[in-house]
Design an enzyme around this catalytic site. Structure first.
Site, PDB file in Angstrom:
ATOM      1  N   LYS A 118      42.653  70.640  46.482  1.00 45.87           N
ATOM      2  CA  LYS A 118      43.575  69.791  45.712  1.00 45.87           C
ATOM      3  C   LYS A 118      44.798  70.621  45.339  1.00 45.87           C
ATOM      4  O   LYS A 118      44.654  71.661  44.701  1.00 45.87           O
ATOM      5  CB  LYS A 118      42.848  69.319  44.452  1.00 45.87           C
ATOM      6  CG  LYS A 118      43.619  68.367  43.562  1.00 45.87           C
ATOM      7  CD  LYS A 118      42.653  67.860  42.502  1.00 45.87           C
ATOM      8  CE  LYS A 118      43.253  66.846  41.569  1.00 45.87           C
ATOM      9  NZ  LYS A 118      42.191  66.278  40.705  1.00 45.87           N
ATOM     10  N   ARG A 182      37.339  72.276  45.714  1.00 46.78           N
ATOM     11  CA  ARG A 182      36.242  71.610  45.027  1.00 46.78           C
ATOM     12  C   ARG A 182      35.207  71.084  46.003  1.00 46.78           C
ATOM     13  O   ARG A 182      35.488  70.853  47.174  1.00 46.78           O
ATOM     14  CB  ARG A 182      36.771  70.530  44.093  1.00 46.78           C
ATOM     15  CG  ARG A 182      36.948  69.193  44.708  1.00 46.78           C
ATOM     16  CD  ARG A 182      37.373  68.165  43.667  1.00 46.78           C
ATOM     17  NE  ARG A 182      37.774  66.948  44.344  1.00 46.78           N
ATOM     18  CZ  ARG A 182      38.509  65.991  43.793  1.00 46.78           C
ATOM     19  NH1 ARG A 182      38.940  66.111  42.555  1.00 46.78           N
ATOM     20  NH2 ARG A 182      38.820  64.917  44.477  1.00 46.78           N
ATOM     21  N   ARG A 189      35.101  56.753  48.137  1.00 48.60           N
ATOM     22  CA  ARG A 189      35.392  56.106  46.860  1.00 48.60           C
ATOM     23  C   ARG A 189      35.289  54.594  47.032  1.00 48.60           C
ATOM     24  O   ARG A 189      35.300  54.093  48.165  1.00 48.60           O
ATOM     25  CB  ARG A 189      36.832  56.437  46.426  1.00 48.60           C
ATOM     26  CG  ARG A 189      37.144  57.915  46.462  1.00 48.60           C
ATOM     27  CD  ARG A 189      38.622  58.149  46.820  1.00 48.60           C
ATOM     28  NE  ARG A 189      38.889  59.574  47.056  1.00 48.60           N
ATOM     29  CZ  ARG A 189      39.319  60.425  46.140  1.00 48.60           C
ATOM     30  NH1 ARG A 189      39.582  60.003  44.934  1.00 48.60           N
ATOM     31  NH2 ARG A 189      39.506  61.694  46.420  1.00 48.60           N
ATOM     32  N   ASP A 258      40.019  54.164  42.917  1.00 47.00           N
ATOM     33  CA  ASP A 258      40.105  55.317  43.824  1.00 47.00           C
ATOM     34  C   ASP A 258      39.501  56.557  43.177  1.00 47.00           C
ATOM     35  O   ASP A 258      39.350  57.585  43.839  1.00 47.00           O
ATOM     36  CB  ASP A 258      41.564  55.580  44.233  1.00 47.00           C
ATOM     37  CG  ASP A 258      42.496  55.690  43.050  1.00 47.00           C
ATOM     38  OD1 ASP A 258      42.512  54.765  42.216  1.00 47.00           O
ATOM     39  OD2 ASP A 258      43.210  56.698  42.931  1.00 47.00           O
ATOM     40  N   ASP A 268      37.612  63.442  40.071  1.00 47.15           N
ATOM     41  CA  ASP A 268      39.026  63.395  39.673  1.00 47.15           C
ATOM     42  C   ASP A 268      39.221  63.541  38.169  1.00 47.15           C
ATOM     43  O   ASP A 268      39.516  62.590  37.448  1.00 47.15           O
ATOM     44  CB  ASP A 268      39.710  62.131  40.215  1.00 47.15           C
ATOM     45  CG  ASP A 268      40.104  62.316  41.679  1.00 47.15           C
ATOM     46  OD1 ASP A 268      39.792  63.388  42.235  1.00 47.15           O
ATOM     47  OD2 ASP A 268      40.717  61.409  42.262  1.00 47.15           O
TER      48      ASP A 268
HETATM   49  P1  AMP Z   1      45.009  60.758  40.689  1.00 48.16           P
HETATM   50  O1  AMP Z   1      45.538  59.977  39.528  1.00 48.16           O
HETATM   51  O2  AMP Z   1      45.096  62.238  40.508  1.00 48.16           O
HETATM   52  O3  AMP Z   1      43.646  60.323  41.086  1.00 48.16           O
HETATM   53  O4  AMP Z   1      46.000  60.450  41.911  1.00 48.16           O
HETATM   54  C1  AMP Z   1      46.362  59.158  42.320  1.00 48.16           C
HETATM   55  C2  AMP Z   1      47.136  59.210  43.613  1.00 48.16           C
HETATM   56  O5  AMP Z   1      48.372  59.903  43.445  1.00 48.16           O
HETATM   57  C3  AMP Z   1      46.422  59.893  44.752  1.00 48.16           C
HETATM   58  O6  AMP Z   1      46.742  59.196  45.936  1.00 48.16           O
HETATM   59  C4  AMP Z   1      47.042  61.276  44.757  1.00 48.16           C
HETATM   60  O7  AMP Z   1      46.954  61.898  46.015  1.00 48.16           O
HETATM   61  C5  AMP Z   1      48.478  60.970  44.377  1.00 48.16           C
HETATM   62  N1  AMP Z   1      49.149  62.125  43.741  1.00 48.16           N
HETATM   63  C6  AMP Z   1      48.952  62.600  42.500  1.00 48.16           C
HETATM   64  N2  AMP Z   1      49.741  63.664  42.264  1.00 48.16           N
HETATM   65  C7  AMP Z   1      50.458  63.892  43.391  1.00 48.16           C
HETATM   66  C8  AMP Z   1      51.442  64.847  43.789  1.00 48.16           C
HETATM   67  N3  AMP Z   1      51.868  65.819  42.962  1.00 48.16           N
HETATM   68  N4  AMP Z   1      51.944  64.743  45.038  1.00 48.16           N
HETATM   69  C9  AMP Z   1      51.546  63.782  45.879  1.00 48.16           C
HETATM   70  N5  AMP Z   1      50.629  62.857  45.570  1.00 48.16           N
HETATM   71  C10 AMP Z   1      50.083  62.894  44.343  1.00 48.16           C
HETATM   72 MG    MG Z   2      42.289  60.317  42.296  1.00 47.42          MG
END
Ligand code: AMP
Ligand code: MG
Length: 497
Positions: A118, A182, A189, A258, A268
């Site tokens: 990640k 991780r 999911r 997700d 997550d």
């Molecule tokens: P999360 O809330 O961390 O589960 O992420 C939700 C979505 O946003 C997932 O598709 C992640 O891959 C994307 N995402 C979160 N942070 C970033 C980032 N800095 N760059 C690109 N995609 C991101």
């Molecule tokens: Mg996520």
């Protein structure tokens, strides 16, 4: 068929079933080149469990592999595609926007485990994001994941936190770039199923279902009604998982579809945090303005998410829609009794009960009711109950500003104990084995991360050590069992991992 490669210098012997079997659900991809990668922390015990060579990984070459800079032999790095409901709104394409599945290994116990990175750079799913992660939130996921594991709650785990050597721009300025390696029993999911369902790709969905069954419920392989049986398994795993969260005051904070794993592992870690004072409305995440993912809403949200999974499986449940919907609805209705049973089982343990009586559910709920609105620390109130068994009633009284606030409840509980045969010494010990003395206290987590940001990992290491053995109270660690001081104020968490 497994086709494991022979172990490389790090001990990796990949067998990449996801890449092999799930065409259309990923894009093969490489991690970003890192400027000057270095291992910040390596989880040696987990490395050993995976059959990896911790000494080999704890090197500059190991850092390159664990941050995605260099793919090890036999890896098939890929960005996974998935969809998801985020705060109720559907996105047909999310996917790994800053992560890669490096590959799968078979651990020493014969279990298939994903190695996932990640913060490894942009992918075709990055949308507007930079594909990066920064050190503070990476160490936070490391710490809280390990704490959950020690609390016996199913979870993905950190194998390593790696600095990339690059500065990443975040709201408050540049921050040290980092990657979390991780480990998960899979990264399937609810949103993975939604991805194909939204595109109406039924053949692919069937392939995904069979893959998930082979991976998580192999006894269901080939069963004619396997879609329903699988749905029931996922429901049962989630019921158990959420009951576990509730029993330790854990608030996930972003239970989007997700972020709900088919495996039943917590996944997550973003804005998650543990509740101090018992209040079902507790929300820490700055973006959860409506309290959708508040502590007390978690079982209901799990049901909502599972209904989204059930919708994706409708074509496999029956030939006509009405019958399929009726079958799915009944399955989803199975969550509540499973959750209640799991919660009650955990609560009986926490209250020191070794037998079952009809009034136990009300007794457990009654304890929460006396805590509510009084600023009583959830963790310490439960922990104090063994003190009542061992020493006397003052242990619980001391948890309340008004020492008589829990008197009636305590009488009812102690009355119930008289009808439970356990020996008091054994009972108290059993209670201490399920009511943690130490949880990741928000103020301590923040202090540890702040120090880590300044280059001092001593508080992080000490906290990690304390949380690795949360049920055994140890002298000198009183500060780790205290709620946040008033000066800490209202805690807010952020998604920007
Ligand atoms: P999360 O809330 O961390 O589960 O992420 C939700 C979505 O946003 C997932 O598709 C992640 O891959 C994307 N995402 C979160 N942070 C970033 C980032 N800095 N760059 C690109 N995609 C991101
Ligand atoms: Mg996520």
């Amino acid at each position: 068929m497994p086709s494991q490669t022979t172990p490389d210098a790090f001990g990796f012997a990949f067998d990449n079933s996801y890449a092999r079997d799930l065409d259309g659900l990923y894009v093969s991809w490489q991690g970003a080149k890192a400027v000057d990668p270095a291992i910040v922390r390596l989880n040696r015990a987990l490395a050993a469990e995976l059959g990896l060579d911790a000494d080999a990984l704890d090197t500059p070459e190991g850092a390159r592999v664990l941050c995605g800079d260099t793919a090890p032999k036999g890896a098939a790095p890929l960005a996974m595609a998935y969809a998801g409901h985020q705060f109720g709104g559907f996105s047909p394409q999310l996917g790994d926007g800053r992560a890669l599945l490096l590959g799968e290994v078979i651990d020493r116990a014969g279990q298939r485990r994903d190695i996932h990175l990640k913060g490894s750079g942009r992918t075709p799913f990055s949308r507007g994001g930079d594909g990066k992660a920064v050190l503070g939130p990476i160490l936070r996921e490391y710490l809280i994941g390990e704490a959950m594991h020690a609390l016996h709650i199913p979870t993905t785990r950190a194998l390593a936190a790696v600095r990339t050597g690059e500065a990443v721009l975040r709201e408050n300025g540049p921050a040290p770039g980092a990657v979390l390696a991780r480990v998960a029993s899979s990264h399937l999911r609810v949103g993975t199923f939604q991805f194909f369902a939204a595109r109406g790709e039924q053949d692919k969905l069937q392939q995904l279902l069979d893959y998930a069954i082979a991976r998580h419920d192999p006894d269901l392989i080939g069963a004619p009604d396997r879609a329903l049986l699988f749905l029931n398994r996922v429901i049962a795993r989630q019921a158990k998982l959420i009951a576990g969260w509730m029993s330790v005051g854990f608030i996930h904070g972003v239970m989007n579809t997700d972020n709900m794993a088919i495996s039943g592992e917590t996944i997550d870690y973003g804005p998650c945090a543990f509740m101090d004072a018992y209040d079902p409305a507790t929300v820490f995440s700055s973006i959860d303005r409506q309290g959708r993912y508040a502590y007390g809403n978690q079982p209901g949200i799990a049901v909502w998410n599972l209904a989204r999974l059930a919708e994706t499986l409708l074509p496999f449940l029956a030939d006509d829609d009405d019958t399929a919907i009726a079958i799915a609805t009944e399955a989803i209705g199975g969550f509540a009794p499973l959750y209640d049973a799991a919660w009650l089982r955990l609560m009986r343990g926490k209250l020191g009960l070794t037998t079952a009586e009809a009034g136990d559910m009300a007794l457990a709920q009654g304890f929460l009711a006396v805590m509510e609105g009084k600023g009583v620390d959830f963790t310490n109130a439960f922990r104090s109950l063994s003190g009542v068994v061992n020493v006397g009633p003052t242990a619980l009284r001391a948890q309340f500003t008004d020492p008589d606030a829990a008197r009636d409840w305590q009488n009812a509980w102690q009355d119930r104990l008289t009808r439970d045969p356990a020996d008091p010494v054994k009972r108290a010990a059993a209670m201490d084995a399920v009511n943690p003395a130490y949880i990741p206290r928000n103020h301590l987590v923040e202090a540890a991360l702040e120090a880590a940001g300044l280059g001092d990992l001593t508080p992080f290491d000490r906290l990690l050590d304390v949380l690795s053995d949360p049920f055994k109270a140890r002298p000198g660690l009183q500060a780790y069992a205290q709620p946040a001081p008033e000066s800490f104020g209202n805690y807010q968490t952020f998604c920007g991992t």
